[in-house]
Design a protein around this motif. Structure first.
Motif, PDB file in Angstrom:
ATOM      1  N   UNK A  24       0.796  -1.224   0.000  1.00  0.00           N
ATOM      2  CA  UNK A  24       0.000   0.000   0.000  1.00  0.00           C
ATOM      3  C   UNK A  24       0.830   1.277   0.000  1.00  0.00           C
ATOM      4  N   UNK A  25       2.131   1.161   0.241  1.00  0.00           N
ATOM      5  CA  UNK A  25       2.936   2.359   0.502  1.00  0.00           C
ATOM      6  C   UNK A  25       3.076   3.267  -0.714  1.00  0.00           C
ATOM      7  N   UNK A  51       8.669  -0.928  13.007  1.00  0.00           N
ATOM      8  CA  UNK A  51       9.290  -2.243  13.109  1.00  0.00           C
ATOM      9  C   UNK A  51       8.707  -3.275  12.172  1.00  0.00           C
ATOM     10  N   UNK A  52       8.387  -2.894  10.946  1.00  0.00           N
ATOM     11  CA  UNK A  52       7.811  -3.835   9.977  1.00  0.00           C
ATOM     12  C   UNK A  52       8.760  -5.003   9.728  1.00  0.00           C
ATOM     13  N   UNK A  53       8.177  -6.181   9.511  1.00  0.00           N
ATOM     14  CA  UNK A  53       8.980  -7.378   9.246  1.00  0.00           C
ATOM     15  C   UNK A  53       8.804  -7.868   7.804  1.00  0.00           C
ATOM     16  N   UNK A  59      10.781  -0.638   0.610  1.00  0.00           N
ATOM     17  CA  UNK A  59       9.843   0.135  -0.202  1.00  0.00           C
ATOM     18  C   UNK A  59       9.857   1.603   0.207  1.00  0.00           C
ATOM     19  N   UNK A  60       9.973   1.871   1.491  1.00  0.00           N
ATOM     20  CA  UNK A  60      10.019   3.248   1.965  1.00  0.00           C
ATOM     21  C   UNK A  60      11.258   3.977   1.453  1.00  0.00           C
ATOM     22  N   UNK A  69       9.557  15.355  -0.496  1.00  0.00           N
ATOM     23  CA  UNK A  69       8.842  15.791   0.709  1.00  0.00           C
ATOM     24  C   UNK A  69       8.745  14.694   1.772  1.00  0.00           C
ATOM     25  N   UNK A  70       9.141  13.484   1.422  1.00  0.00           N
ATOM     26  CA  UNK A  70       9.011  12.363   2.343  1.00  0.00           C
ATOM     27  C   UNK A  70      10.143  12.366   3.368  1.00  0.00           C
ATOM     28  N   UNK A  71       9.770  12.150   4.627  1.00  0.00           N
ATOM     29  CA  UNK A  71      10.721  11.885   5.705  1.00  0.00           C
ATOM     30  C   UNK A  71      10.335  10.551   6.317  1.00  0.00           C
ATOM     31  N   UNK A  72      11.311   9.732   6.643  1.00  0.00           N
ATOM     32  CA  UNK A  72      11.037   8.385   7.135  1.00  0.00           C
ATOM     33  C   UNK A  72      11.658   8.206   8.513  1.00  0.00           C
ATOM     34  N   UNK A  73      10.879   7.674   9.434  1.00  0.00           N
ATOM     35  CA  UNK A  73      11.373   7.307  10.757  1.00  0.00           C
ATOM     36  C   UNK A  73      11.301   5.791  10.884  1.00  0.00           C
ATOM     37  N   UNK A  74      12.421   5.158  11.147  1.00  0.00           N
ATOM     38  CA  UNK A  74      12.459   3.712  11.360  1.00  0.00           C
ATOM     39  C   UNK A  74      12.584   3.454  12.862  1.00  0.00           C
TER      40      UNK A  74
END
Length: 321
Positions: A24-25, A51-53, A59-60, A69-74
């Protein structure tokens, strides 16, 4: 025109908690970006991977390469949706904050409507999935019961507490302390700070990809969190009023029971050793003392918390100099 760099001071921050939503991302990010760019306002899209497995992290990273514009937090592990939303709030830079799910059931086309409502004089605008596209027995029925119970017990009357599509003023969002599963009680927490809340009907889509992380088993957690919310709403800064009054009431009932039995023993000479009422009176007295002690300890904890953290027991809406 597509911006080449992400804005350092965006007007709008969109926060999307993600957990095993790989299929869906891409469509989700593209849909949000299309709507926000069409508004002509600067924005940032904060995707919080909880914490996706599956292959969501990969994909992110791909999405980040194509959408500035995307910022990603893991997050280091799966902390839950409340923690993921809190991480997003802490990193949001815009004065307007939007939250939504990562399963494509919330429609990005509704974001401008909610923002417009917010800017008409509200602190929080929450979506109402009036025509919800979820299974009735496992999702819609428990949700209706929970919404009714929450509204009746807290006094915050809304049709849909569980809709993740919400728009906040940033100062309110950053005040919310979410842990456990308290994200579903955000309107109640916001009302605790005196927020002006509105509700807007939004479009809801059926889930097409992935598997829902919600089920009927969450009902018991909702009920336990509801009890916590009721305590927060009325006695968060004055626990002694709850435990002290209830403890004092039980102590007095037990005291009068024992006083009555003493009168029976001394004036009528009756044997009271085998009476259940004697044990009940002793139990009430002990319970009352324990509850009063809990109230005193809770009062000390609350005072220590506010003094140590520098937090205040009030929330300022506006200052005019």
């Amino acid at each position: 025109m597509k911006p080449m760099t992400a804005p350092s001071s965006p007007e709008i921050s969109i926060i999307v908690p993600v957990y095993n939503e790989s299929p869906n991302l891409t469509p989700l990010s593209q849909g949000i970006v299309r709507v926000l760019r069409g508004m002509g306002r600067s924005f940032e899209l904060i995707l919080v991977d909880d914490g996706s497995i599956d292959d969501s992290p990969q994909r992110l990273r791909q999405i980040k390469e194509h959408i500035p514009e995307v910022r990603i937090l893991f997050l280091r592990r799966n902390f839950g949706q409340s923690a993921a939303m809190t991480a997003g709030f802490d990193h949001a830079r815009g004065p307007i904050v939007v939250t939504m799910d990562g399963d494509l059931q919330n429609d990005p086309e509704n974001i401008p409507l909610l923002i417009s409502k917010l800017e008409s004089g509200y602190d929080l605008v929450t979506g109402w999935r009036k025509k919800r596209k979820d299974p009735f027995l496992t999702r819609r029925l428990p949700s209706r019961i929970a919404n009714w119970v929450i509204g009746r017990t807290t006094g915050v009357r809304l049709h849909d507490y569980g809709c993740s599509l919400k728009v906040y003023r940033s100062d309110l969002a950053k005040q919310l302390l979410l842990y456990g599963d308290l994200h579903r009680f955000i309107p109640v927490l916001a009302a605790f700070y005196g927020a002006r809340i509105a509700e807007v009907v939004v479009i809801h889509h059926p889930r097409k990809e992935g598997k829902s992380n919600y089920g009927i088993g969450r009902t018991f957690r909702v009920l336990s969190d509801l009890m916590l919310m009721l305590f927060f709403r009325k006695f968060a800064t004055r626990p002694l009023q709850l435990f002290g009054l209830s403890g004092g009431g039980l102590f007095m009932i037990g005291f009068f029971i024992e006083l009555y039995l003493t009168w029976v023993k001394l004036w009528h000479g009756q044997d009271i050793g085998g009476r259940p009422l004697l044990l009940l009176g002793v139990l009430l007295i002990i319970t009352g003392i324990v509850l009063f002690g809990i109230g005193l300890c809770s009062e000390l904890v609350v005072r220590t918390y506010y003094e140590a953290t520098g937090k205040r027991i009030y929330a300022v809406r506006e200052v005019l100099e």
